[in-house]
Design an enzyme around this catalytic site. Structure first.
Site, short mmCIF file in Angstrom:
data_model
loop_
_atom_site.label_atom_id
_atom_site.label_comp_id
_atom_site.label_asym_id
_atom_site.label_seq_id
_atom_site.Cartn_x
_atom_site.Cartn_y
_atom_site.Cartn_z
N MET A 30 0.85 -1.20 0.00
CA MET A 30 0.00 0.00 0.00
C MET A 30 0.88 1.25 0.00
O MET A 30 0.41 2.34 0.35
CB MET A 30 -0.94 -0.02 1.20
N HIS A 37 9.32 -3.48 3.40
CA HIS A 37 8.84 -3.70 2.03
C HIS A 37 10.02 -4.00 1.11
O HIS A 37 9.94 -4.89 0.25
CB HIS A 37 8.13 -2.46 1.48
N LYS A 151 5.14 -9.93 9.38
CA LYS A 151 4.58 -8.84 10.20
C LYS A 151 3.05 -8.94 10.25
O LYS A 151 2.43 -8.73 11.27
CB LYS A 151 5.03 -7.51 9.58
N GLN A 155 -2.63 -12.30 7.91
CA GLN A 155 -2.87 -12.02 6.48
C GLN A 155 -2.21 -13.08 5.60
O GLN A 155 -2.84 -13.64 4.69
CB GLN A 155 -2.33 -10.64 6.15
N SER A 187 6.72 -0.23 10.04
CA SER A 187 5.34 -0.13 9.57
C SER A 187 5.14 1.26 8.99
O SER A 187 5.70 2.24 9.51
CB SER A 187 4.37 -0.34 10.75
P1 AMP Z 1 1.48 -3.00 3.47
O1 AMP Z 1 2.01 -1.96 2.55
O2 AMP Z 1 1.48 -2.57 4.91
O3 AMP Z 1 0.17 -3.57 3.01
O4 AMP Z 1 2.51 -4.20 3.42
C1 AMP Z 1 2.87 -4.80 2.21
C2 AMP Z 1 3.63 -6.06 2.51
O5 AMP Z 1 4.81 -5.73 3.25
C3 AMP Z 1 2.84 -7.05 3.38
O6 AMP Z 1 3.06 -8.36 2.91
C4 AMP Z 1 3.42 -6.84 4.75
O7 AMP Z 1 3.32 -7.97 5.58
C5 AMP Z 1 4.88 -6.54 4.40
N1 AMP Z 1 5.52 -5.82 5.50
C6 AMP Z 1 5.07 -4.71 6.14
N2 AMP Z 1 5.92 -4.37 7.12
C7 AMP Z 1 6.91 -5.28 7.14
C8 AMP Z 1 8.08 -5.49 7.93
N3 AMP Z 1 8.37 -4.67 8.94
N4 AMP Z 1 8.87 -6.54 7.66
C9 AMP Z 1 8.56 -7.39 6.64
N5 AMP Z 1 7.49 -7.26 5.85
C10 AMP Z 1 6.66 -6.22 6.10
#
Ligand code: AMP
Length: 281
Positions: A30, A37, A151, A155, A187
């Protein structure tokens, strides 16, 4: 690195890669990208010939309208990070592109309690939105490998189950949580923390780590209670602090009851909701 806004052009580029025998890795995000990421992108780059990253703030997975409005958007910085990480293609669709009126429906999969517990109990409809958008994006990209983060433990468990139920050939690769030096899980929401909240935030990981150290010595119920109290004392408003079966995500009576155990928590600092987890076994 190529930037795509439209499905047709993205699919043409991916088809070219497939015709050349190349493997495609896909990282849905996102945006507001951080090192967590980028670790997914790097893993995808190492394991595939062509890597697609999507940036789409999916409205259907936000149960809280304010959270959607306040979700950080940092597109220029995101593009620079993806370029540096050797990402091949970035897909930035509009809401209308992802959810056209004639879109094929999301398959009706019975997830049982998987979508009801933990996050599901506090974020009504959230996983319906996640399943809807990931299914739609996978249908567009049709990658060989999908990369997601530990994380968001629940999901990735739900998407793994979805792929199994659909007998999909797509392989889900779950990547370790990337943390700040003080243990705070990276995050996109962290950038909204005040300095005072940021100072408290690492207590989540510290508390999960202490629970891991006490595993097998104290009862599950005592550890859950202790974890909740620790975070509450620090100033969090805790939604849950639960020790569950790592596959079903259901409560367990004892550590010996199953071969996979995860401690997971969600807690607010002000209006910012943080989640984290630790695999205990
Ligand atoms: P998001 O943009 O928050 O929807 O995350 C996109 C992807 O990045 C998802 O698969 C999350 O689980 C992963 N992600 C987010 N934060 C982390 C993190 N700190 N370490 C590893 N993967 C992450």
């Amino acid at each position: 690195m190529r930037l795509f806004k439209h499905i047709t052009k993205l699919q043409a580029a991916i088809a070219e890669q497939r015709a050349a025998g190349n493997r495609t890795g896909f990282v849905p995000t996102m945006g507001a990208l951080h090192e967590g990421h980028i670790a997914l992108i790097e893993r995808a780059v190492a394991e595939n010939d062509y890597v697609v990253c999507s940036i789409f703030v999916n409205p259907t997975q936000f149960n809280d309208a304010t959270d959607l409005v306040k979700y950080p958007r940092t597109i220029n910085a995101d593009l620079a990070k993806l370029y540096a990480a050797n990402c091949s293609a970035i897909f930035i669709p509009t809401v209308a592109e992802i959810y056209p009126e004639n879109a094929s429906p999301t398959p009706d999969i019975d997830f049982g309690s998987l979508t009801e517990v933990l996050e599901g109990a506090y974020r009504s409809g959230h996983f319906d939105g996640v399943v809807q958008v990931v299914h739609r994006l996978l249908d567009i990209v049709r990658p060989d490998h999908l990369y997601m983060g530990q994380k968001d433990y629940q999901q990735q468990a739900i998407i793994r189950y979805m792929l199994e139920q659909l007998s999909s050939k797509i392989q889900l690769v779950t990547c370790e949580t990337v943390r700040e030096k003080d243990g705070l899980a990276m995050s996109s929401r962290n950038m909204r923390l005040t300095a005072a909240q940021r100072a408290i935030a690492p207590s989540i990981h510290a508390t999960l780590t202490k629970v891991a150290q006490q595993m097998g010595q104290d009862s599950i119920q005592d550890l859950e209670q202790w974890g909740k109290e620790q975070l509450t004392q620090k100033g969090f408003v805790v939604d849950y602090f639960s020790i569950v079966d790592g596959k079903t995500l259901l409560p367990i009576e004892t550590f010996d009851a199953t071969d996979s155990v995860v401690a997971a928590t969600a807690a607010y600092l002000g209006d910012i909701r943080l989640i984290d987890n630790l695999i205990l076994k």
